[in-house]
Design a protein around this motif. Structure first.
Motif, PDB file in Angstrom:
ATOM      1  N   UNK A  17       6.025  -1.979  -0.074  1.00 55.80           N
ATOM      2  CA  UNK A  17       5.418  -1.342  -1.246  1.00 55.80           C
ATOM      3  C   UNK A  17       4.099  -2.040  -1.527  1.00 55.80           C
ATOM      4  N   UNK A  18       3.080  -1.242  -1.767  1.00 54.83           N
ATOM      5  CA  UNK A  18       1.770  -1.795  -2.077  1.00 54.83           C
ATOM      6  C   UNK A  18       1.180  -1.120  -3.296  1.00 54.83           C
ATOM      7  N   UNK A  19      -0.040  -1.518  -3.594  1.00 51.46           N
ATOM      8  CA  UNK A  19      -0.742  -0.947  -4.752  1.00 51.46           C
ATOM      9  C   UNK A  19      -2.121  -0.488  -4.314  1.00 51.46           C
ATOM     10  N   UNK A  20      -2.402   0.777  -4.564  1.00 52.12           N
ATOM     11  CA  UNK A  20      -3.726   1.337  -4.264  1.00 52.12           C
ATOM     12  C   UNK A  20      -4.688   0.942  -5.374  1.00 52.12           C
ATOM     13  N   UNK A  21      -5.824   0.364  -4.985  1.00 56.97           N
ATOM     14  CA  UNK A  21      -6.852  -0.051  -5.943  1.00 56.97           C
ATOM     15  C   UNK A  21      -8.125   0.718  -5.592  1.00 56.97           C
ATOM     16  N   UNK A  22      -8.450   1.753  -6.373  1.00 60.02           N
ATOM     17  CA  UNK A  22      -9.655   2.535  -6.055  1.00 60.02           C
ATOM     18  C   UNK A  22     -10.929   1.754  -6.362  1.00 60.02           C
TER      19      UNK A  22
END
Length: 195
Positions: free
Chosen positions: A64-69
């Motif tokens: 699981x990761x986190x998208x950082x725009x």
């Protein structure tokens, strides 16, 4: 057979296959250049294709990761499997995640469907058990809170893993992961040298 056909203006990373009898050529645009590539339906590499070796799937590499725009999408220039060629991809952001206790991140590019992403990467298995130049990871669109799933079991080779005549993009420098991603597709059978 003779004749003339106008293909019009081709967009970057697009192409058209043209055939006459058993002859096929691809007319395409890569890295700002128009290219013509012959396709040989009876090529031994295609006819004797044995499939693709891969690591046994494991939950260990479903992360699981986190998208950082980014504030604004960025154009990222990357090299290519063909010397002297470059590709430019629009990157909307990066994905931050952890593997084996190591904090990591991948610059991602727009995927094939709206909101989807993909990453080009290499890792400590590259050139050992996996193809040296690159692998690709498709990532479904982030959830509302930015959560994404990185399933490295689904990491795939690009065309250049199978032929020296492909113009595949290379990963950006920041996508060289300092861990061994023992998941996904391995070096194709045809590339394994026996001595």
């Amino acid at each position: 057979m003779t004749g003339r056909y106008g293909f019009g203006v081709l967009g970057e990373r697009s192409g058209i296959d043209a055939g006459a009898g058993d002859a096929v050529i691809e007319v395409a645009r890569r890295g700002g250049f128009d290219i013509v590539r012959p396709r040989h339906p009876e090529n031994p590499l295609r006819v004797r294709f044995k499939g693709v070796p891969a690591y046994e799937p494991t939950e260990k590499w479903q992360l699981t990761g986190r998208y950082v725009p980014f504030e604004q999408p960025r154009d990222v220039t990357v090299g290519a499997a063909v010397e002297g060629l470059e590709h430019v991809y629009e990157s909307p952001g990066r994905v931050e995640f952890e593997a084996g206790g190591v904090a990591l991140a991948l610059t991602v590019f727009n995927g094939q469907t709206p909101g989807a992403l993909f990453a080009l990467f290499v890792d400590e298995t590259s050139g050992v058990t996996t193809y040296a130049a690159n692998r690709s990871l498709a990532i479904d669109a982030p959830a509302g809170d930015g959560t994404v799933v990185l399933d490295f079991n689904r990491a795939t080779n690009l065309v250049c893993a199978y032929t020296d005549h492909a113009t595949c993009p290379l990963p950006p420098r920041e996508n060289h992961l300092p861990v061994a991603v023992e998941a996904g597709e391995k070096i194709p059978y045809e590339r394994v040298t026996t001595s």
